[in-house]
Design an enzyme around this catalytic site. Structure first.
Site, PDB file in Angstrom:
ATOM      1  N   HIS A  91       1.416  -1.258  -0.018  1.00 17.12           N
ATOM      2  CA  HIS A  91       0.222   0.431  -0.065  1.00 17.12           C
ATOM      3  C   HIS A  91       1.068   1.035   0.272  1.00 17.12           C
ATOM      4  O   HIS A  91       2.319   1.020   0.764  1.00 17.12           O
ATOM      5  CB  HIS A  91      -0.848  -0.202   0.879  1.00 17.12           C
ATOM      6  CG  HIS A  91      -1.808   0.819   1.156  1.00 17.12           C
ATOM      7  ND1 HIS A  91      -3.045   0.405   0.479  1.00 17.12           N
ATOM      8  CD2 HIS A  91      -2.507   2.534   1.553  1.00 17.12           C
ATOM      9  CE1 HIS A  91      -4.039   1.815   0.738  1.00 17.12           C
ATOM     10  NE2 HIS A  91      -3.546   2.416   1.172  1.00 17.12           N
TER      11      HIS A  91
ATOM     12  N   ASP B  14     -14.316   3.581   6.189  1.00 16.22           N
ATOM     13  CA  ASP B  14     -13.328   4.136   6.077  1.00 16.22           C
ATOM     14  C   ASP B  14     -13.822   4.878   3.759  1.00 16.22           C
ATOM     15  O   ASP B  14     -13.476   5.861   3.288  1.00 16.22           O
ATOM     16  CB  ASP B  14     -12.438   3.086   5.665  1.00 16.22           C
ATOM     17  CG  ASP B  14     -10.751   3.892   4.440  1.00 16.22           C
ATOM     18  OD1 ASP B  14     -10.562   5.678   5.289  1.00 16.22           O
ATOM     19  OD2 ASP B  14     -10.910   3.944   4.114  1.00 16.22           O
TER      20      ASP B  14
ATOM     21  N   ARG C  72     -12.734  13.286   3.455  1.00 14.67           N
ATOM     22  CA  ARG C  72     -11.643  13.957   3.974  1.00 14.67           C
ATOM     23  C   ARG C  72     -11.141  14.261   3.120  1.00 14.67           C
ATOM     24  O   ARG C  72     -10.370  15.457   2.993  1.00 14.67           O
ATOM     25  CB  ARG C  72     -10.771  12.868   4.377  1.00 14.67           C
ATOM     26  CG  ARG C  72     -10.705  12.116   6.302  1.00 14.67           C
ATOM     27  CD  ARG C  72      -9.842  11.228   6.296  1.00 14.67           C
ATOM     28  NE  ARG C  72      -8.825  10.961   5.978  1.00 14.67           N
ATOM     29  CZ  ARG C  72      -7.939  10.399   5.536  1.00 14.67           C
ATOM     30  NH1 ARG C  72      -8.536   9.012   5.499  1.00 14.67           N
ATOM     31  NH2 ARG C  72      -6.230  10.356   5.335  1.00 14.67           N
TER      32      ARG C  72
ATOM     33  N   SER D  33      -7.104   4.530   8.217  1.00 14.14           N
ATOM     34  CA  SER D  33      -7.310   3.777   7.288  1.00 14.14           C
ATOM     35  C   SER D  33      -6.880   2.889   6.221  1.00 14.14           C
ATOM     36  O   SER D  33      -7.198   2.165   5.928  1.00 14.14           O
ATOM     37  CB  SER D  33      -7.344   5.805   6.116  1.00 14.14           C
ATOM     38  OG  SER D  33      -7.394   5.168   4.739  1.00 14.14           O
TER      39      SER D  33
ATOM     40  N   LYS E 136      -8.665  -1.375   6.307  1.00 16.57           N
ATOM     41  CA  LYS E 136      -8.020  -1.623   5.063  1.00 16.57           C
ATOM     42  C   LYS E 136      -7.657  -3.047   5.036  1.00 16.57           C
ATOM     43  O   LYS E 136      -8.140  -4.338   4.447  1.00 16.57           O
ATOM     44  CB  LYS E 136      -8.249  -0.971   3.878  1.00 16.57           C
ATOM     45  CG  LYS E 136      -8.875  -0.175   3.305  1.00 16.57           C
ATOM     46  CD  LYS E 136      -9.591   0.654   2.032  1.00 16.57           C
ATOM     47  CE  LYS E 136      -7.884   1.368   2.286  1.00 16.57           C
ATOM     48  NZ  LYS E 136      -8.138   3.149   2.645  1.00 16.57           N
TER      49      LYS E 136
END
Ligand code: URA
Length: 456
Positions: free
Chosen positions: A82, A161, A168, A183, A187
């Protein structure tokens, strides 16, 4: 409990308990806490932060807002990557099929564009027909069949999220360590992984501009992952110029296809190989990251990574004819060259501003739910260190919006710095962060496999 009191406490620098955080987040998901209160809470967190314990509680509440996925029926270790977000960051599109082609299963849940940064989901959805809204069953079926799945958060996975990320994006509350950590890690913990590689960006196009802030974010992410029993390794990487040469959804897919076919875009492929090598290593298929990088190069060079990408595109409903023949893709209605205002060397970018220009061309969103224009964006014809002649084409802007190309072309010139001598090189991959702390990093060179398309 009462939302106003909780917002006030956070505004004044206090901490919230698990129950209080749950009250706000569950209420927001259910529609009982309205967007204006959640916006105020997010802004209070932005200014006041959260303690490490409160960040861990926040992540856990986010994770429990939906279902978690059990991939124990898929053999082998499951590893994901990520990124904290950048401009032109299409690494996932190349890396996921590349690592899957090395035999490591990659379950990837990605997000949409956020602020000035692009999102993998928007990029994938620029491929006609490609479905990212998979049910948990479809998600599990796809990874079992292909060794890879590229999905968005389903309605069931971390719904908190999905809703807060969009909020956001349009309330200037992205750049906050606890909000980013909650966040990302909620996930990642939901998607069924055994290990995680993180790309934490630093520089003028990153949410965390300074190196120290990036290390602090990486440490928070690694801390949460480790506490939850997932082997987690973060890389601190530079985001002082857009990654590769394309910014914008389809433009980035097209560049990724070229790289999957063996083109060497140096900054993009160095990062892709380093992160991929780490995934193959954490996936148990390589003794070291350097060995994992060699396997990744071989997956690209042999065409196995490209074939894997075609396989997953088709399995998720995408029209692979556009992948096989990207020239068939409909171009944006307007295209304009950006000409260098002076001669010299390109010494720097205002990377964040370039991301904003791409959004204004139609590649991202200014409000929740705005449609994105798949073919809009920017092609960079010069990167940092390149020589530039006055009047050379340094970029091309593309858009469907009338009048937007002229404005973006004008503004692009003020986003680049042209100097008299070439700038010094800074390493693209700066350091790693693991459970034991921060370590320096030097990218190993490839001794045996060709790196360039000239070699294929
Ligand atoms: N990526 C995410 O998934 N969430 C953030 O908040 C930032 C980047």
């Amino acid at each position: 409990m009462n939302a106003v009191e909780l917002i006030r406490r956070k505004r004044d620098g206090g901490e919230l308990t698990r129950e209080e955080i749950r009250y706000l987040i569950a209420g927001y998901v259910a529609g009982d806490v309205p967007e204006y209160q959640m916006s105020a809470f997010l802004m209070a967190v932005y200014f006041r932060g959260m303690s490490p314990e409160e960040t861990a509680r926040f992540t856990d509440v986010m994770l429990r807002s939906g279902s978690t996925i059990d991939l124990s029926s898929v053999p082998g270790r499951k590893v994901d990557k990520h990124s904290t977000g950048g401009v032109g960051d299409k690494v996932s599109l190349i890396l996921a099929p590349m690592v899957a082609a090395c035999g490591v299963a990659v379950p990837m849940i990605s997000g949409r564009g956020l602020g000035h940064t692009g999102g993998t989901l928007d990029k994938l959805e620029s491929i006609p027909g490609f479905r990212t809204g998979l049910s948990i069953k479809e998600y599990t079926d796809v990874i079992r069949e292909t060794g890879l799945v590229l999905s968005g958060q389903t309605a069931d996975v971390v719904p908190a999220d999905r809703k807060m990320y969009a909020l956001r994006d349009v309330t200037a509350t992205v750049e906050s360590i606890p909000l980013i950590a909650g966040s990302i890690m909620s996930k990642k913990l939901a998607e069924g992984i055994d290990a995680l590689v993180l790309d934490v960006k630093t520089g003028n196009g990153a949410f965390m501009n300074s190196y120290d802030a990036a290390v602090a974010l990486a440490s928070a992410l690694v801390g949460i992952g480790t506490k939850c029993g997932k082997e987690t390794l973060a890389f601190i990487t530079g985001m002082d110029e857009p990654l590769g040469t394309a910014v914008g959804n389809w433009l980035e897919v097209a560049e990724s296809i070229e790289c999957l076919k063996g083109k060497n875009v140096p900054d993009l492929m160095e990062l892709t190989y380093v992160l991929g090598g780490a995934m193959v290593h954490l996936g148990g298929k390589a003794a070291t990251i350097a060995d994992g990088m060699q396997q990744c190069r071989s997956a690209i060079w042999s065409g196995r990574a490209y074939e894997k990408f075609i396989q997953v595109v088709e399995r998720q409903g995408g029209d692979s004819s556009f992948v096989r023949e990207p020239v068939r893709y409909p171009a944006a209605r307007h295209s304009m060259d950006v000409l260098a205002p002076s001669a010299g060397y390109l010494t720097g970018f205002d990377t964040r501003r370039i991301g904003v220009l791409a959004v204004e061309l139609g590649a991202g969103r200014l409000k929740v739910g705005d449609p994105v224009d798949a073919a809009a964006g920017i092609i960079l014809c010069r990167k940092i260190g390149d020589a530039v002649g006055m009047g050379d084409v340094i970029a091309v802007v593309r858009t469907d919006r009338d009048g937007a190309a002229e404005k973006a072309a004008r503004e692009y010139c003020s986003c680049v710095t042209i100097g008299n001598s070439p700038p010094g090189r800074t390493p693209r991959v700066r350091a790693t962060v693991d459970k034991d702390g921060v370590h320096s990093w030097t990218t190993p060179v490839s001794p045996s496999l060709p790196d360039t398309d000239a070699a294929r």
